[in-house]
Design a protein around this motif. Structure first.
Motif, PDB file in Angstrom:
ATOM      1  N   VAL A  85     -30.054   5.442 -93.672  1.00  0.00           N
ATOM      2  CA  VAL A  85     -29.757   4.101 -94.179  1.00  0.00           C
ATOM      3  C   VAL A  85     -29.779   3.104 -93.019  1.00  0.00           C
ATOM      4  CG1 VAL A  85     -27.999   2.652 -95.277  1.00  0.00           C
ATOM      5  CG2 VAL A  85     -28.443   4.948 -96.168  1.00  0.00           C
ATOM      6  N   VAL A  86     -29.189   3.502 -91.890  1.00  0.00           N
ATOM      7  CA  VAL A  86     -29.187   2.643 -90.706  1.00  0.00           C
ATOM      8  C   VAL A  86     -30.621   2.423 -90.218  1.00  0.00           C
ATOM      9  CG1 VAL A  86     -28.551   2.602 -88.248  1.00  0.00           C
ATOM     10  CG2 VAL A  86     -26.827   3.064 -89.989  1.00  0.00           C
ATOM     11  N   ALA A  87     -31.448   3.449 -90.251  1.00  0.00           N
ATOM     12  CA  ALA A  87     -32.855   3.295 -89.835  1.00  0.00           C
ATOM     13  C   ALA A  87     -33.557   2.269 -90.722  1.00  0.00           C
ATOM     14  CB  ALA A  87     -33.567   4.640 -89.881  1.00  0.00           C
ATOM     15  N   SER A  88     -33.287   2.309 -92.017  1.00  0.00           N
ATOM     16  CA  SER A  88     -33.864   1.327 -92.942  1.00  0.00           C
ATOM     17  C   SER A  88     -33.365  -0.079 -92.611  1.00  0.00           C
ATOM     18  CB  SER A  88     -33.494   1.700 -94.383  1.00  0.00           C
ATOM     19  OG  SER A  88     -33.976   0.740 -95.288  1.00  0.00           O
ATOM     20  N   ALA A  89     -32.080  -0.193 -92.292  1.00  0.00           N
ATOM     21  CA  ALA A  89     -31.497  -1.491 -91.927  1.00  0.00           C
ATOM     22  C   ALA A  89     -32.115  -2.017 -90.634  1.00  0.00           C
ATOM     23  CB  ALA A  89     -29.980  -1.359 -91.785  1.00  0.00           C
ATOM     24  N   LEU A  90     -32.354  -1.134 -89.672  1.00  0.00           N
ATOM     25  CA  LEU A  90     -32.974  -1.541 -88.405  1.00  0.00           C
ATOM     26  C   LEU A  90     -34.397  -2.061 -88.630  1.00  0.00           C
ATOM     27  CD1 LEU A  90     -31.708   1.330 -86.094  1.00  0.00           C
ATOM     28  CD2 LEU A  90     -31.274  -1.116 -85.749  1.00  0.00           C
ATOM     29  N   ARG A  91     -35.156  -1.386 -89.491  1.00  0.00           N
ATOM     30  CA  ARG A  91     -36.521  -1.855 -89.795  1.00  0.00           C
ATOM     31  C   ARG A  91     -36.486  -3.247 -90.418  1.00  0.00           C
ATOM     32  NH1 ARG A  91     -37.013   3.555 -91.153  1.00  0.00           N
ATOM     33  NH2 ARG A  91     -36.619   3.152 -93.364  1.00  0.00           N
ATOM     34  N   SER A  92     -35.556  -3.451 -91.332  1.00  0.00           N
ATOM     35  CA  SER A  92     -35.434  -4.743 -91.999  1.00  0.00           C
ATOM     36  C   SER A  92     -35.014  -5.833 -91.013  1.00  0.00           C
ATOM     37  CB  SER A  92     -34.418  -4.632 -93.140  1.00  0.00           C
ATOM     38  OG  SER A  92     -34.269  -5.866 -93.796  1.00  0.00           O
ATOM     39  N   ALA A  93     -34.054  -5.530 -90.153  1.00  0.00           N
ATOM     40  CA  ALA A  93     -33.588  -6.510 -89.170  1.00  0.00           C
ATOM     41  C   ALA A  93     -34.689  -6.846 -88.167  1.00  0.00           C
ATOM     42  CB  ALA A  93     -32.361  -5.983 -88.441  1.00  0.00           C
TER      43      ALA A  93
ATOM     44  N   GLY B 155     -26.046   1.832 -85.373  1.00  0.00           N
ATOM     45  CA  GLY B 155     -27.059   0.838 -85.719  1.00  0.00           C
ATOM     46  C   GLY B 155     -26.966  -0.401 -84.851  1.00  0.00           C
ATOM     47  N   ALA B 156     -25.747  -0.900 -84.631  1.00  0.00           N
ATOM     48  CA  ALA B 156     -25.563  -2.093 -83.803  1.00  0.00           C
ATOM     49  C   ALA B 156     -25.954  -1.821 -82.357  1.00  0.00           C
ATOM     50  CB  ALA B 156     -24.123  -2.580 -83.891  1.00  0.00           C
ATOM     51  N   THR B 157     -25.592  -0.632 -81.861  1.00  0.00           N
ATOM     52  CA  THR B 157     -25.936  -0.278 -80.479  1.00  0.00           C
ATOM     53  C   THR B 157     -27.439  -0.119 -80.308  1.00  0.00           C
ATOM     54  OG1 THR B 157     -23.802   0.793 -80.148  1.00  0.00           O
ATOM     55  CG2 THR B 157     -25.586   1.449 -78.657  1.00  0.00           C
ATOM     56  N   VAL B 158     -28.067   0.573 -81.241  1.00  0.00           N
ATOM     57  CA  VAL B 158     -29.521   0.754 -81.182  1.00  0.00           C
ATOM     58  C   VAL B 158     -30.209  -0.600 -81.232  1.00  0.00           C
ATOM     59  CG1 VAL B 158     -31.530   1.613 -82.481  1.00  0.00           C
ATOM     60  CG2 VAL B 158     -29.576   3.118 -82.043  1.00  0.00           C
ATOM     61  N   PHE B 159     -29.746  -1.475 -82.126  1.00  0.00           N
ATOM     62  CA  PHE B 159     -30.358  -2.791 -82.203  1.00  0.00           C
ATOM     63  C   PHE B 159     -30.208  -3.532 -80.880  1.00  0.00           C
ATOM     64  CE2 PHE B 159     -30.428  -7.319 -82.675  1.00  0.00           C
ATOM     65  CZ  PHE B 159     -31.617  -7.499 -83.350  1.00  0.00           C
TER      66      PHE B 159
ATOM     67  N   ASP C 102     -30.114  -6.090 -96.362  1.00  0.00           N
ATOM     68  CA  ASP C 102     -31.263  -5.880 -97.248  1.00  0.00           C
ATOM     69  C   ASP C 102     -31.905  -4.524 -96.982  1.00  0.00           C
ATOM     70  OD1 ASP C 102     -30.819  -8.371 -98.360  1.00  0.00           O
ATOM     71  OD2 ASP C 102     -32.463  -9.357 -97.278  1.00  0.00           O
ATOM     72  N   GLY C 103     -32.014  -4.162 -95.710  1.00  0.00           N
ATOM     73  CA  GLY C 103     -32.559  -2.848 -95.362  1.00  0.00           C
ATOM     74  C   GLY C 103     -31.663  -1.730 -95.825  1.00  0.00           C
ATOM     75  N   LEU C 104     -30.388  -1.942 -95.736  1.00  0.00           N
ATOM     76  CA  LEU C 104     -29.421  -0.953 -96.195  1.00  0.00           C
ATOM     77  C   LEU C 104     -29.548  -0.749 -97.700  1.00  0.00           C
ATOM     78  CD1 LEU C 104     -25.939  -0.715 -94.742  1.00  0.00           C
ATOM     79  CD2 LEU C 104     -26.135  -0.628 -97.205  1.00  0.00           C
ATOM     80  N   THR C 105     -29.676  -1.843 -98.429  1.00  0.00           N
ATOM     81  CA  THR C 105     -29.822  -1.790 -99.885  1.00  0.00           C
ATOM     82  C   THR C 105     -31.137  -1.123-100.288  1.00  0.00           C
ATOM     83  OG1 THR C 105     -28.512  -3.807-100.084  1.00  0.00           O
ATOM     84  CG2 THR C 105     -29.859  -3.211-101.980  1.00  0.00           C
TER      85      THR C 105
END
Length: 196
Positions: free
Chosen positions: A82-90, A151-155, A68-71
């Motif tokens: 895009v990954v930063a947006s995905a991280l915020r959403s997650a 993104g996975a590592t940062v998360f 959803d964050g990616l979208t």
């Protein structure tokens, strides 16, 4: 006969966490988990395929939060944006009130190598899914893989910090800090090589 109560999966998860914490993961049976909340083992298996699934239930919702964050990222965003947006959403999937549950869950995983492997597999699967979504946005294969793995590592690093005793920052704040640190490191590395 036990009267039906709603929320069986949540009650089973709570009972399982308590039993795993006190008795150990390997020593706890699915029948004991079900009995702890007045249900049958058959009911347990209606909700979970095995006792590991109690700890990993909700994986699809977690992955969907990333997607959803990616979208939500604007079309012109770079892969790392895009990954930063995905991280915020997650991160929104893990509000502060969920931290005690997540700490208890992680403590159980940390004591069991097979569960640790399963947790690592979860992040690997997440990176694969995110890379596919990035490629669907038109990102090249290598950039998609690098951004998704990042993104996975940062998360993973941010989540570990979020779980620490005494930590009060939100997961979103920690993830942003970890990503900023990574970007600073890569920027310094590029400057040291004379690359811009």
């Amino acid at each position: 006969m036990v009267r039906w109560e709603p929320g069986a999966p949540e009650r089973l998860q709570k009972a399982a966490l308590e039993l795993f914490a006190t008795r150990g993961f390997e020593q706890t049976t699915t029948a004991e988990i079900a009995q702890a909340v007045g249900l049958t083992e058959r009911t347990f298996f209606r909700h979970f395929s095995d006792k590991r699934e109690v700890l990993f239930h909700g994986q699809q919702a977690f992955v969907q939060a990333f997607l959803d964050g990616l979208t939500a990222a604007p079309p012109e965003a770079s892969p790392i944006e895009v990954v930063a947006s995905a991280l915020r959403s997650a991160a929104a999937f893990f509000p502060d009130e969920r931290r005690p549950h997540s700490r208890a869950r992680q403590a159980i995983i940390d004591r069991n190598p097979a569960l640790q492997e399963r947790e690592q597999h979860k992040l690997t699967s997440l990176a694969t899914t995110v890379a596919e979504a990035l490629r669907a946005r038109g990102v090249g294969d290598l950039a998609a893989k690098l951004a998704a793995e990042t993104g996975a590592t940062v998360f993973g690093i941010a989540f570990t910090q979020w779980l620490r005793e005494g930590e009060e920052r939100s997961l979103a704040d920690i993830a942003a800090e970890v990503l900023a640190e990574l970007l600073e490191l890569t920027g310094k590395a590029a400057a040291a090589r004379g690359v811009r």
